[in-house]
Enzyme design. Structure first.
Site, PDB file in Angstrom:
ATOM      1  N   SER A  18      43.119  -4.042 -55.703  1.00  0.00           N
ATOM      2  CA  SER A  18      42.402  -4.333 -54.488  1.00  0.00           C
ATOM      3  C   SER A  18      40.734  -4.142 -54.577  1.00  0.00           C
ATOM      4  CB  SER A  18      42.691  -3.737 -53.145  1.00  0.00           C
ATOM      5  OG  SER A  18      42.232  -4.080 -52.060  1.00  0.00           O
ATOM      6  N   HIS A  43      43.401  -8.827 -56.036  1.00  0.00           N
ATOM      7  CA  HIS A  43      43.716  -8.839 -54.609  1.00  0.00           C
ATOM      8  C   HIS A  43      42.330  -8.973 -53.981  1.00  0.00           C
ATOM      9  CE1 HIS A  43      46.120  -8.597 -51.054  1.00  0.00           C
ATOM     10  NE2 HIS A  43      45.191  -7.731 -50.614  1.00  0.00           N
ATOM     11  N   ASP A  45      40.464  -9.082 -50.226  1.00  0.00           N
ATOM     12  CA  ASP A  45      40.775  -8.990 -48.794  1.00  0.00           C
ATOM     13  C   ASP A  45      39.501  -9.393 -48.301  1.00  0.00           C
ATOM     14  OD1 ASP A  45      41.903  -5.915 -50.034  1.00  0.00           O
ATOM     15  OD2 ASP A  45      43.091  -7.360 -48.792  1.00  0.00           O
ATOM     16  N   MET A  47      37.732 -10.550 -44.916  1.00  0.00           N
ATOM     17  CA  MET A  47      37.999 -10.055 -43.266  1.00  0.00           C
ATOM     18  C   MET A  47      36.809 -10.653 -42.646  1.00  0.00           C
ATOM     19  SD  MET A  47      39.008  -5.955 -44.036  1.00  0.00           S
ATOM     20  CE  MET A  47      40.101  -5.632 -45.324  1.00  0.00           C
ATOM     21  N   HIS A  76      43.901 -12.272 -49.666  1.00  0.00           N
ATOM     22  CA  HIS A  76      44.716 -11.911 -48.322  1.00  0.00           C
ATOM     23  C   HIS A  76      43.580 -12.185 -47.191  1.00  0.00           C
ATOM     24  CE1 HIS A  76      46.019  -8.070 -46.162  1.00  0.00           C
ATOM     25  NE2 HIS A  76      46.351  -9.200 -45.599  1.00  0.00           N
ATOM     26  N   MET A  78      42.373 -11.976 -43.469  1.00  0.00           N
ATOM     27  CA  MET A  78      42.495 -11.145 -42.438  1.00  0.00           C
ATOM     28  C   MET A  78      41.351 -11.695 -41.525  1.00  0.00           C
ATOM     29  SD  MET A  78      43.299  -7.428 -43.996  1.00  0.00           S
ATOM     30  CE  MET A  78      42.534  -7.982 -45.543  1.00  0.00           C
ATOM     31  N   MET A 147      52.605  -5.751 -45.214  1.00  0.00           N
ATOM     32  CA  MET A 147      51.694  -4.849 -44.941  1.00  0.00           C
ATOM     33  C   MET A 147      52.156  -3.466 -44.766  1.00  0.00           C
ATOM     34  SD  MET A 147      48.696  -6.221 -45.732  1.00  0.00           S
ATOM     35  CE  MET A 147      47.640  -4.826 -45.024  1.00  0.00           C
ATOM     36  N   ASP A 185      51.382  -3.991 -49.586  1.00  0.00           N
ATOM     37  CA  ASP A 185      49.803  -3.895 -49.571  1.00  0.00           C
ATOM     38  C   ASP A 185      49.332  -2.679 -48.623  1.00  0.00           C
ATOM     39  OD1 ASP A 185      46.820  -6.122 -48.736  1.00  0.00           O
ATOM     40  OD2 ASP A 185      47.079  -4.095 -49.489  1.00  0.00           O
TER      41      ASP A 185
END
Ligand code: DX5
Ligand code: ZN
Length: 237
Positions: A18, A43, A45, A47, A76, A78, A147, A185
């Protein structure tokens, strides 16, 4: 998946560090160390500080890293505006994108757009979200992201019920003839990995409790992660 020895099956389990947990001030060097250690994808993230109250990395970081590595980019999302970010990362050049069912107003359409861009499409489920949310998009899925913590922050503890959810997700997909991998995750730790892999996890997002654990180097932590995977596989097959 062919029935082979746990050792050779280890190659079926993919490790996805991540990036938000990496050393963001020395990111290129960190990525090089991870690639040398033998990881399978990165990975990211993304957001928006609305769907979750955080924003660790942005589009510019992903774009700049894209020109530095050939690694598989696992995005990913979010965010509230999935379609905006799907277009933005597709433009950069990524290999898979997971959108949260909880923020997808038109989930079927968004997953279709991702697949139409020749990118693998995944549905991400928060810990409390039931598997039934996947029922009418099964043919739009290339993977499922379970998740194991509530999204938004690294360093949290696994929500205990999500271990059962991984196994139930594998059964849910198998019963419907959907042979896609399950990505997990959140607190994918050296201790939790054997249980997660035994339950059916195929892609492991490595964060602060494994790949980026303070106790070891990137290479040592990747090796410890692979050892934990082997324990889980021995129990799974
Ligand atoms: C949290 C992110 C995870 C997080 C994992 O919302 O999706 O990828 O970085 O961090 P750890 O492994 O420390 O829980
Ligand atoms: Zn994530």
């Amino acid at each position: 998946m062919p029935v082979e020895s746990p050792a050779s099956l280890a190659s079926y389990i993919q490790i996805a560090p991540s990036v938000m947990c990496a050393d963001l001030c020395n990111l290129e060097a960190d990525i090089r160390e991870l690639e040398t250690a033998g990881i399978d994808m990165l990975h990211f993230d993304l957001m928006d500080a609305h769907f979750v109250p955080n924003m660790p990395i942005g589009l510019a970081l992903i774009e700049q890293l894209r020109s530095k590595t050939d690694a598989i980019f696992d995005i990913h999302l979010m965010v509230e505006n999935n379609d905006f970010f799907v277009d933005a990362v597709a433009e950069i050049g990524v290999q898979q994108i997971a959108v949260h069912v909880e923020s997808a107003t038109h989930l079927d359409r968004t997953l279709s757009v991702i697949q139409a861009s020749n990118i693998k499409a995944g549905a991400a489920l928060n810990p409390a979200t039931p598997l039934s949310e996947l029922d009418y998009v099964l043919d739009r899925l290339d993977f499922v992201l379970i998740m194991t913590v509530n999204p938004g922050f690294a360093g949290q503890k696994m929500v205990p019920a999500t271990l059962r959810k991984i196994a139930e997700c594998r059964a849910f997909l198998d019963e419907r003839g959907v042979d896609v991998p399950i990505e997990v995750d959140g607190n994918v730790s050296f201790e939790n990995i054997p249980k997660m892999v035994s339950a059916g996890a195929d892609i492991l997002v490595g964060g602060t409790s494994s790949v980026f654990h303070k106790s070891g180097s990137r290479a040592e932590n990747v090796q410890r992660t692979q050892q934990a995977v082997a324990l889980g596989l021995a129990d799974r097959f």
